[in-house]
Each structure stands twice: as C-alpha cells, then as structure tokens.
Design a protein around this motif. Structure first.
Motif, PDB file in Angstrom:
ATOM      1  N   ASP A 161       0.844  -1.193   0.000  1.00 19.89           N
ATOM      2  CA  ASP A 161       0.000   0.000   0.000  1.00 19.89           C
ATOM      3  C   ASP A 161       0.880   1.245   0.000  1.00 19.89           C
ATOM      4  O   ASP A 161       1.574   1.522   0.976  1.00 19.89           O
ATOM      5  CB  ASP A 161      -0.912   0.004   1.233  1.00 19.89           C
ATOM      6  N   GLU A 162       0.879   1.981  -1.119  1.00 19.96           N
ATOM      7  CA  GLU A 162       1.668   3.212  -1.255  1.00 19.96           C
ATOM      8  C   GLU A 162       3.092   3.006  -0.734  1.00 19.96           C
ATOM      9  O   GLU A 162       3.554   3.707   0.181  1.00 19.96           O
ATOM     10  CB  GLU A 162       0.988   4.359  -0.499  1.00 19.96           C
ATOM     11  N   PRO A 163       3.847   2.055  -1.293  1.00 19.34           N
ATOM     12  CA  PRO A 163       5.152   1.706  -0.718  1.00 19.34           C
ATOM     13  C   PRO A 163       6.197   2.807  -0.800  1.00 19.34           C
ATOM     14  O   PRO A 163       7.184   2.765  -0.066  1.00 19.34           O
ATOM     15  CB  PRO A 163       5.577   0.487  -1.544  1.00 19.34           C
ATOM     16  N   SER A 164       6.014   3.795  -1.679  1.00 22.96           N
ATOM     17  CA  SER A 164       7.025   4.848  -1.832  1.00 22.96           C
ATOM     18  C   SER A 164       6.771   6.056  -0.941  1.00 22.96           C
ATOM     19  O   SER A 164       7.515   7.038  -1.013  1.00 22.96           O
ATOM     20  CB  SER A 164       7.084   5.309  -3.297  1.00 22.96           C
ATOM     21  N   THR A 165       5.739   5.991  -0.107  1.00 19.60           N
ATOM     22  CA  THR A 165       5.434   7.118   0.768  1.00 19.60           C
ATOM     23  C   THR A 165       6.641   7.486   1.616  1.00 19.60           C
ATOM     24  O   THR A 165       7.222   6.644   2.295  1.00 19.60           O
ATOM     25  CB  THR A 165       4.255   6.781   1.696  1.00 19.60           C
ATOM     26  N   GLY A 166       7.030   8.758   1.568  1.00 19.39           N
ATOM     27  CA  GLY A 166       8.127   9.239   2.398  1.00 19.39           C
ATOM     28  C   GLY A 166       9.512   8.953   1.868  1.00 19.39           C
ATOM     29  O   GLY A 166      10.504   9.325   2.508  1.00 19.39           O
ATOM     30  N   LEU A 167       9.629   8.320   0.698  1.00 22.74           N
ATOM     31  CA  LEU A 167      10.940   7.987   0.153  1.00 22.74           C
ATOM     32  C   LEU A 167      11.408   9.062  -0.833  1.00 22.74           C
ATOM     33  O   LEU A 167      10.610   9.619  -1.584  1.00 22.74           O
ATOM     34  CB  LEU A 167      10.900   6.641  -0.566  1.00 22.74           C
ATOM     35  N   ASP A 168      12.719   9.323  -0.830  1.00 25.66           N
ATOM     36  CA  ASP A 168      13.270  10.242  -1.824  1.00 25.66           C
ATOM     37  C   ASP A 168      13.375   9.506  -3.161  1.00 25.66           C
ATOM     38  O   ASP A 168      13.242   8.280  -3.223  1.00 25.66           O
ATOM     39  CB  ASP A 168      14.617  10.794  -1.375  1.00 25.66           C
ATOM     40  N   PRO A 169      13.605  10.226  -4.267  1.00 21.09           N
ATOM     41  CA  PRO A 169      13.622   9.574  -5.589  1.00 21.09           C
ATOM     42  C   PRO A 169      14.615   8.424  -5.692  1.00 21.09           C
ATOM     43  O   PRO A 169      14.331   7.411  -6.336  1.00 21.09           O
ATOM     44  CB  PRO A 169      13.984  10.726  -6.536  1.00 21.09           C
ATOM     45  N   GLY A 170      15.790   8.557  -5.073  1.00 23.85           N
ATOM     46  CA  GLY A 170      16.772   7.485  -5.132  1.00 23.85           C
ATOM     47  C   GLY A 170      16.294   6.234  -4.433  1.00 23.85           C
ATOM     48  O   GLY A 170      16.427   5.117  -4.961  1.00 23.85           O
ATOM     49  N   ALA A 171      15.717   6.395  -3.240  1.00 24.92           N
ATOM     50  CA  ALA A 171      15.201   5.249  -2.492  1.00 24.92           C
ATOM     51  C   ALA A 171      14.012   4.627  -3.215  1.00 24.92           C
ATOM     52  O   ALA A 171      13.832   3.401  -3.199  1.00 24.92           O
ATOM     53  CB  ALA A 171      14.796   5.683  -1.087  1.00 24.92           C
ATOM     54  N   SER A 173      13.582   4.526  -6.483  1.00 21.71           N
ATOM     55  CA  SER A 173      14.127   3.753  -7.582  1.00 21.71           C
ATOM     56  C   SER A 173      14.700   2.424  -7.093  1.00 21.71           C
ATOM     57  O   SER A 173      14.490   1.372  -7.710  1.00 21.71           O
ATOM     58  CB  SER A 173      15.222   4.565  -8.297  1.00 21.71           C
ATOM     59  N   SER A 174      15.386   2.461  -5.950  1.00 20.97           N
ATOM     60  CA  SER A 174      15.950   1.230  -5.384  1.00 20.97           C
ATOM     61  C   SER A 174      14.849   0.253  -4.992  1.00 20.97           C
ATOM     62  O   SER A 174      14.988  -0.962  -5.180  1.00 20.97           O
ATOM     63  CB  SER A 174      16.825   1.560  -4.169  1.00 20.97           C
ATOM     64  N   LEU A 175      13.773   0.781  -4.438  1.00 19.45           N
ATOM     65  CA  LEU A 175      12.657  -0.072  -4.053  1.00 19.45           C
ATOM     66  C   LEU A 175      12.139  -0.850  -5.255  1.00 19.45           C
ATOM     67  O   LEU A 175      11.902  -2.066  -5.180  1.00 19.45           O
ATOM     68  CB  LEU A 175      11.543   0.779  -3.446  1.00 19.45           C
ATOM     69  N   TRP A 176      11.990  -0.176  -6.390  1.00 15.67           N
ATOM     70  CA  TRP A 176      11.482  -0.851  -7.582  1.00 15.67           C
ATOM     71  C   TRP A 176      12.478  -1.875  -8.118  1.00 15.67           C
ATOM     72  O   TRP A 176      12.082  -2.906  -8.657  1.00 15.67           O
ATOM     73  CB  TRP A 176      11.107   0.179  -8.651  1.00 15.67           C
ATOM     74  N   GLU A 177      13.754  -1.610  -7.962  1.00 19.85           N
ATOM     75  CA  GLU A 177      14.746  -2.613  -8.361  1.00 19.85           C
ATOM     76  C   GLU A 177      14.566  -3.894  -7.547  1.00 19.85           C
ATOM     77  O   GLU A 177      14.654  -5.006  -8.093  1.00 19.85           O
ATOM     78  CB  GLU A 177      16.156  -2.052  -8.158  1.00 19.85           C
ATOM     79  N   TYR A 178      14.309  -3.762  -6.262  1.00 21.73           N
ATOM     80  CA  TYR A 178      14.114  -4.934  -5.418  1.00 21.73           C
ATOM     81  C   TYR A 178      12.795  -5.637  -5.743  1.00 21.73           C
ATOM     82  O   TYR A 178      12.713  -6.867  -5.712  1.00 21.73           O
ATOM     83  CB  TYR A 178      14.201  -4.549  -3.939  1.00 21.73           C
ATOM     84  N   LEU A 179      11.759  -4.878  -6.072  1.00 22.92           N
ATOM     85  CA  LEU A 179      10.498  -5.507  -6.466  1.00 22.92           C
ATOM     86  C   LEU A 179      10.678  -6.322  -7.744  1.00 22.92           C
ATOM     87  O   LEU A 179      10.166  -7.446  -7.856  1.00 22.92           O
ATOM     88  CB  LEU A 179       9.416  -4.436  -6.669  1.00 22.92           C
ATOM     89  N   GLN A 180      11.402  -5.767  -8.709  1.00 24.09           N
ATOM     90  CA  GLN A 180      11.663  -6.504  -9.944  1.00 24.09           C
ATOM     91  C   GLN A 180      12.473  -7.762  -9.667  1.00 24.09           C
ATOM     92  O   GLN A 180      12.243  -8.811 -10.284  1.00 24.09           O
ATOM     93  CB  GLN A 180      12.415  -5.606 -10.942  1.00 24.09           C
ATOM     94  N   ARG A 181      13.409  -7.671  -8.726  1.00 26.17           N
ATOM     95  CA  ARG A 181      14.222  -8.835  -8.384  1.00 26.17           C
ATOM     96  C   ARG A 181      13.372  -9.920  -7.733  1.00 26.17           C
ATOM     97  O   ARG A 181      13.497 -11.110  -8.049  1.00 26.17           O
ATOM     98  CB  ARG A 181      15.360  -8.425  -7.444  1.00 26.17           C
ATOM     99  N   ILE A 182      12.500  -9.526  -6.814  1.00 23.63           N
ATOM    100  CA  ILE A 182      11.616 -10.493  -6.155  1.00 23.63           C
ATOM    101  C   ILE A 182      10.743 -11.202  -7.181  1.00 23.63           C
ATOM    102  O   ILE A 182      10.565 -12.421  -7.151  1.00 23.63           O
ATOM    103  CB  ILE A 182      10.752  -9.782  -5.094  1.00 23.63           C
ATOM    104  N   LYS A 183      10.212 -10.430  -8.107  1.00 22.79           N
ATOM    105  CA  LYS A 183       9.366 -11.012  -9.154  1.00 22.79           C
ATOM    106  C   LYS A 183      10.159 -12.018  -9.984  1.00 22.79           C
ATOM    107  O   LYS A 183       9.704 -13.136 -10.247  1.00 22.79           O
ATOM    108  CB  LYS A 183       8.818  -9.905 -10.046  1.00 22.79           C
ATOM    109  N   ALA A 184      11.375 -11.622 -10.407  1.00 16.00           N
ATOM    110  CA  ALA A 184      12.160 -12.470 -11.298  1.00 16.00           C
ATOM    111  C   ALA A 184      12.674 -13.723 -10.600  1.00 16.00           C
ATOM    112  O   ALA A 184      12.643 -14.814 -11.169  1.00 16.00           O
ATOM    113  CB  ALA A 184      13.334 -11.663 -11.859  1.00 16.00           C
TER     114      ALA A 184
END
Length: 315
Positions: A161-171, A173-184
């Motif tokens: 639920d709204e996982p990027s709340t409170g994160l800066d742009p760099g964080a 972007s990193s969050l999405w990298e980890y989501l893609q990794r979990i999926k793959a």
C-alpha cells in the motif's frame, strides 16, 4: 477455479452513503507487477483493505490464489505478504529482531526461522544492517526491511500500500529494483497501490481508479496510446472558455478547459499548429505539445485533472 492470482467480480463497498468501490471487476495474472493507480479518494485504500483481509466483502466475489476471500480468509492469509503504508517496524528493535518477530508470527522457529530471516535480509540487501536498530535506518532501508518481513514466509502474492510514501527519488528507484528482483527470482505476483504517476509507469499493467470506478486497464504503453495522439495545451491571457469555443471550430477533437488552460489531443498536432496560430494567434500566450502521459489518460477517461482531484479528496 480461476487461474488468475486475483479475480475480482462485481465488488462494491460503501461507507454509509458514500460508495468507495463501484461494481469493480478485473483479474490479475500470476507473476505480474500490477498497480492500482488513482488520486486520493479513488478507492485504492478500501480495495487494499479488502485484498489484505482487513475488511470484509460487502458485495461481489474475490478469489485470491484460488481461495474464496469471503469463506477461506485464513487460507488467503497464509499465502500473502503485506506491506502497509504506515511503518510496521519496531524502532527499538534491531533489524534481526524485527525479522525474528515476524518469523514467530508465521510459526517459524529454530534453524528454519534463522535460514528464512537471513535469506530475505541478504536478498533485500540489509544483511549488513542486521544488528542496527530500526530507528537508525534511512527511510529506504526501512522499506527494504519491511519487504523482507513481508516475504519471510515465501508468499505467492505480495500486497503493498503506497510503498514509496516518504521515500526520496533514489530510495524509490531502489525499491522498484528490489520488487523486480523479487518477481524475477521468486515468481511472486506483486500488487501495489500508488497515486504517483511516474511510479505506475514501471508496472506490467495498471488499473486506474476514479471515485471507486475502474476507468482504464492495460499496460502503460497501451494506455497512453489510447489517448489518440499528442496532447496540446494552450494558455491565454484572455478568456479560456472563449478560446476553447473558437478552437472547436478548427479541430475535430474534444477541447477542454482545465486550470485556466485549453487542452485537447490530436494525431496531427504539429500540422494543426500553424492553422491555430494563423486563426487565433493574437489570443494565444503559449502552445505546448507533448507525448501522452498517464495524466492525459486520466483526463481523457474522466474529464478532470489528476492532481487537482488528488488534492481535493481524502482516501
């Protein structure tokens, strides 16, 4: 039994006289990253509460991983991971202690628990912070620990639920990298809510919600292509409504006035520009062309600006 990871059929939900979800139907396929996008008040939080088993169904049917959400809630809970918008870490515990606490909630103990905790801390890149207090971590690191917690029991479906709340742009972007990794790496189906247009661009598919109604559903490229051409925005120092009326005599597309500017979409926008300037140039302050965005999709489907609605509504 549906082969979809999530099957939603004719779901509505009311808070008294206010309808939060309106006859929602869609299916989410296994192994995809799926985003529910919409302004605050669009129904995302209500839907998340239903899918995460925090709220009971009122009308309609939802199947999650082959189980009926209304009658097999415990089966669903064993197979999903949930990361809430509000922080869930105990700040006075270390990363490892937070992980251990999550293991216990899912009945893991001994060597099995330790293996699961270390596996997820390594995968989410926080193993070197295992002995740090949660309160010492940055917002991005805390999110990664929460993802590790949510995945500790190897769920087949991860809800965020709204996982990027409170994160800066760099964080973010990193969050999405980890989501893609979990999926793959694990083949997990990932479903998240967001009101951030640029975040939704990274999904496999997007469902756009507006006031509880599904207004668009497709991959980001197809959604933007559905707008039908470049977006054109014209500003004027004079009467925007009058300019819109005059433009309707020149262009065949629907012309709207939004936030004091005139907008329309056209497949031949660059060719129309000289004609528009020749006829109405003295009334035009600026004219801007752009490729369609998800905001243009929202405007096309609802007739309203996205961010104005986002600011006007509570969820």
């Amino acid at each position: 039994m549906s082969s979809a990871a999530i099957s939603i059929e004719n779901v509505s939900y009311d808070y008294g006289t206010r309808r939060a979800l309106n006859d929602l139907s869609l299916a989410i396929e296994p192994g995809e990253i799926f985003v529910f996008l919409g302004p605050n008040g669009g129904g995302k939080t209500t839907l998340f509460r239903l899918l995460s088993t925090l709220a009971p169904l009122q009308t309609g049917q939802v199947d999650i991983l082959g189980f009926d959400l209304a009658t097999e809630r415990d089966q669903v809970r064993r197979r999903i991971g949930v990361v809430f918008q509000s922080p869930s870490l105990d700040k006075k515990l270390t990363v490892a202690e937070n992980m251990r606490q999550q293991s216990a909630l899912y009945g893991l103990s001994g060597a099995a628990a330790k293996d699961a905790e270390e596996r997820m801390m390594r995968q989410l890149g926080v193993m070197d912070r295992a002995s740090d207090l949660a309160e010492q971590l940055s917002g991005g690191l805390r999110r990664r620990v929460e993802l590790a917690k949510g995945m500790i029991h190897r769920p087949r479906l991860l809800l965020l639920d709204e996982p990027s709340t409170g994160l800066d742009p760099g964080a973010r972007s990193s969050l999405w990298e980890y989501l893609q990794r979990i999926k793959a790496e694990q083949g997990v189906t990932i479903v998240l809510t967001t009101h951030l247009l640029e975040e939704a661009e990274k999904a496999d598919r997007i469902a756009i919600l507006d006031q509880g109604t599904l207004v668009a559903l497709d991959n980001p490229t197809a959604l933007k292509a559905s707008v039908g051409g470049d977006s054109v925005t014209i500003t004027t120092r004079g009467d925007a409504e009058g300019l819109a009326t005059a433009l309707r005599e020149i262009v065949s597309q629907e012309v709207r006035v939004m936030d004091g500017a005139v907008r329309f979409e056209a497949t031949d926008a660059s060719q129309l520009a000289p004609k528009i300037m020749q006829s109405l140039g003295e009334r035009i302050e600026s004219i801007t062309f752009g490729k369609p965005t998800l905001e243009d999709v929202f405007i096309d489907k609802t007739g309203r600006q996205y961010w104005r609605e986002e600011a006007a509504h509570g969820e």
